[in-house]
Design an enzyme around this catalytic site. Structure first.
Site, mmCIF file in Angstrom:
data_model
loop_
_atom_site.group_PDB
_atom_site.id
_atom_site.type_symbol
_atom_site.label_atom_id
_atom_site.label_comp_id
_atom_site.label_asym_id
_atom_site.label_seq_id
_atom_site.Cartn_x
_atom_site.Cartn_y
_atom_site.Cartn_z
ATOM 1 N N GLN A 166 4.642 0.448 2.108
ATOM 2 C CA GLN A 166 3.967 -0.474 3.016
ATOM 3 C C GLN A 166 3.849 -1.824 2.313
ATOM 4 O OE1 GLN A 166 2.320 0.279 6.456
ATOM 5 N NE2 GLN A 166 4.320 1.141 6.000
ATOM 6 N N ARG B 257 -0.194 8.938 13.457
ATOM 7 C CA ARG B 257 0.667 8.225 12.499
ATOM 8 C C ARG B 257 1.065 9.017 11.252
ATOM 9 N NH1 ARG B 257 -4.341 5.638 12.609
ATOM 10 N NH2 ARG B 257 -5.581 5.798 10.706
ATOM 11 N N ASP B 258 1.952 8.370 10.498
ATOM 12 C CA ASP B 258 2.373 8.787 9.153
ATOM 13 C C ASP B 258 3.196 10.077 9.140
ATOM 14 O OD1 ASP B 258 0.786 6.595 8.601
ATOM 15 O OD2 ASP B 258 -0.928 7.761 7.904
ATOM 16 N N ASN C 48 0.840 -1.201 0.000
ATOM 17 C CA ASN C 48 0.000 0.000 0.000
ATOM 18 C C ASN C 48 0.873 1.248 0.000
ATOM 19 O OD1 ASN C 48 -0.319 -1.379 2.843
ATOM 20 N ND2 ASN C 48 -0.866 0.700 3.348
ATOM 21 N N ASP C 49 0.706 2.174 0.905
ATOM 22 C CA ASP C 49 1.291 3.518 0.774
ATOM 23 C C ASP C 49 2.766 3.585 0.357
ATOM 24 O OD1 ASP C 49 -0.976 3.543 2.329
ATOM 25 O OD2 ASP C 49 -0.085 4.603 4.002
ATOM 26 N N PHE D 196 4.635 1.097 10.153
ATOM 27 C CA PHE D 196 3.644 1.825 9.366
ATOM 28 C C PHE D 196 4.309 2.965 8.579
ATOM 29 C CE2 PHE D 196 -0.857 1.015 11.297
ATOM 30 C CZ PHE D 196 -0.717 -0.340 11.069
ATOM 31 N N SER D 197 3.466 3.750 7.926
ATOM 32 C CA SER D 197 3.964 4.752 6.978
ATOM 33 C C SER D 197 4.794 5.848 7.637
ATOM 34 C CB SER D 197 2.795 5.379 6.226
ATOM 35 O OG SER D 197 2.304 4.435 5.313
ATOM 36 N N TRP E 222 -3.132 -7.192 3.337
ATOM 37 C CA TRP E 222 -2.480 -6.375 4.353
ATOM 38 C C TRP E 222 -2.088 -7.235 5.561
ATOM 39 C CZ3 TRP E 222 -2.942 -4.745 9.383
ATOM 40 C CH2 TRP E 222 -2.297 -3.542 9.735
ATOM 41 N N GLU F 154 -5.047 10.721 7.068
ATOM 42 C CA GLU F 154 -3.822 9.918 7.057
ATOM 43 C C GLU F 154 -2.783 10.565 6.133
ATOM 44 O OE1 GLU F 154 -5.358 5.459 8.032
ATOM 45 O OE2 GLU F 154 -5.467 5.951 5.930
HETATM 46 C C1 FRU Z 1 -2.886 4.550 4.945
HETATM 47 C C2 FRU Z 1 -2.519 3.776 6.182
HETATM 48 C C3 FRU Z 1 -1.631 4.604 7.072
HETATM 49 C C4 FRU Z 1 -0.880 3.566 7.848
HETATM 50 C C5 FRU Z 1 -0.696 2.487 6.818
HETATM 51 C C6 FRU Z 1 -0.677 1.094 7.367
HETATM 52 O O1 FRU Z 1 -3.222 3.786 3.857
HETATM 53 O O2 FRU Z 1 -3.694 3.358 6.852
HETATM 54 O O3 FRU Z 1 -2.331 5.520 7.903
HETATM 55 O O4 FRU Z 1 0.347 4.048 8.330
HETATM 56 O O5 FRU Z 1 -1.751 2.619 5.895
HETATM 57 O O6 FRU Z 1 -0.352 0.154 6.395
#
Ligand code: FRU
Length: 440
Positions: free
Chosen positions: A38, A148-149, A21-22, A78-79, A46, A203
């Site tokens: 990710q 986060r992030d 993902n991200d 995580f991100s 996931w 996010e």
């Molecule tokens: C966004 C998210 C982030 C998180 C990550 C986890 O897509 O939900 O907020 O860090 O994915 O994989």
């Protein structure tokens, strides 16, 4: 049907045979673009979240690299972002070395019994090949489960600058600004939000300056991803334009309207999320990548053995329109071959209908004109793998002649209209490549 390598895109990055993902830690260093992301190193949905890694020198051909930061029993990675610590402010480099520092969210694993999200560091002194966790982690913990992030960048001059972090309190719909001199100790400086779309969690924030084309003026752009509650339903990416003084962001484009259409969106399609920009891109370019999927159905897309792709890399620029409003334009970085690029103009007062299809009759229909851009993917192949895979997305277009560029790469269609001011990204799942193009 899914035994084979289904329509894997070529210029859009995919993991070899796992989930992604991200985009994370986008960084340019010594001629190499680093894309972390990710990744579940063990599967096609996931889980076991880690930072995967790929590198490129041209932004369209990517080389797989070993996992950069792996999950542990207690921690999902995580991100977050990555910086070049040129001044060795964190002290991770020995004489003669330069440290790359990743700032990521340390998320308690489901099995750990905890739920905390705190911010942690890892560093590399071999140009990103191997990464070591900082033994003083976490560096920022407010006891939250929705924090986060972190996106970190250097603000100001060589000698009088400081590190800035933008990070979300996801369920509070807030971007918080923190500052630091050493990446280890962080001071809360300000917050922004709630504002505009708040129909889901906030996010993956980003904050960066852009020069207004043709002037000496600089504006700051705050990117906020939102899930669900995006303009096309589900995941979406909005932005704010304003000023930033090193501690506080002040938006200029705020409206009281409650309509999603009245906000600013980086992409009007279903499949552009968590978009962030590269740190240290050469020549002051602002280059972004988004995740070309949507949490509504991302886990179920009928592709194999990889799952989910990144968008193309997009260069973003800022202009001031005749009416005084600022507008962002995006331009994709395209490979010289291997993907289909179609261009046409929808003349003022008319509607242009473009079809991208294959010999099975599967097709995507793109209509431009009458003040709207509509991308219809209802006939584009497999569409019943998830009830929330929606058939069409729409965006406003100005009156007058409108140029449209359509990029097709395997299962991903990116449409750039009106000089890149209106963009849409859509995933489609045809049985074979959409290699025919017609416009009427
Ligand atoms: C966004 C998210 C982030 C998180 C990550 C986890 O897509 O939900 O907020 O860090 O994915 O994989």
């Amino acid at each position: 049907a899914l035994g084979a390598d289904t329509l894997r895109p070529t210029a859009h990055y995919t993991a070899e045979k796992t989930w992604l993902n991200d985009p994370n830690g986008l960084l340019h260093y010594r001629g190499v673009y680093h894309l972390f992301f990710q990744n579940n190193p063990n599967g096609r949905t996931w889980g076991d979240m880690s930072w995967g890694h790929a590198t490129s020198t041209d932004l369209v051909t990517w080389e797989h690299q070993p996992t950069a930061i792996s999950y542990t029993d207690d921690e999902f990675v995580f991100s977050g972002s990555a910086v070049v610590d040129v001044r060795n402010t964190a002290g991770f480099a020995q004489p003669g070395e330069t440290a790359l520092v990743a700032i990521y969210t340390s998320a308690a694993t489901p099995d750990s019994g905890a739920q905390t999200q705190s911010q942690a560091l890892a560093y590399s002194v071999d140009e990103g090949n191997t990464w070591v966790r900082y033994e003083g982690n976490p560096v920022l913990d407010i006891g939250s489960t929705e924090f986060r992030d972190p996106k970190v960048f250097w603000y100001g001059g060589e000698d009088d600058g400081h590190w800035v972090m933008v990070i979300v309190e996801a369920t509070n719909h807030r971007v918080i600004v923190y500052t630091s001199n050493d990446l280890r100790a962080w001071t809360r400086a300000s917050h922004f939000g709630p504002a505009h779309a708040v129909g889901g969690v906030w996010e993956c924030p980003d904050l960066f300056p852009l020069r207004v084309e043709g002037t000496d003026e600089t504006k700051w752009v705050l990117i906020v991803s939102l899930n669900p509650g995006g303009i096309a339903g589900g995941s979406g990416t909005q932005f704010f334009i304003g000023d930033f003084d090193g501690e506080t962001f002040t938006a200029e484009n705020l409206t009281d309207s409650a309509e999603l259409e009245d906000y600013d969106w980086l992409d009007y399609g279903h499949d552009y999320y968590a978009a962030v920009s590269f740190n240290n891109a050469p020549d002051g370019r602002r280059l972004m990548i988004g995740w070309a999927s949507n949490w509504l159905y991302a886990r179920d897309t009928p592709v194999y053995p990889w799952r989910s792709a990144m968008s193309l890399v997009r260069e973003v620029t800022l202009e001031r329109r005749p009416d005084g409003a600022y507008a962002i334009a995006q331009r994709p970085i395209l490979p010289e071959s291997g993907i289909e690029v179609h261009r046409f103009t929808a003349p003022k007062g008319e509607r242009a209908v473009a079809t991208v299809s294959n010999s099975d009759g599967e097709r995507v229909t793109i209509t431009a004109g009458d003040g709207a851009l509509v991308v219809d993917r209802s006939q584009a192949g497999e569409n019943d793998f998830h009830p929330d895979y929606r058939p069409a997305a729409a965006a406003p277009l100005p009156e007058g002649d409108v140029d449209v560029t359509i990029v097709v790469d395997g299962p991903i269609i990116e449409v750039f209209a009106d000089g890149g001011r209106v963009v849409m990204t859509e995933q489609v799942f045809p049985a074979r490549a959409l290699d025919r193009f017609e416009v009427s």
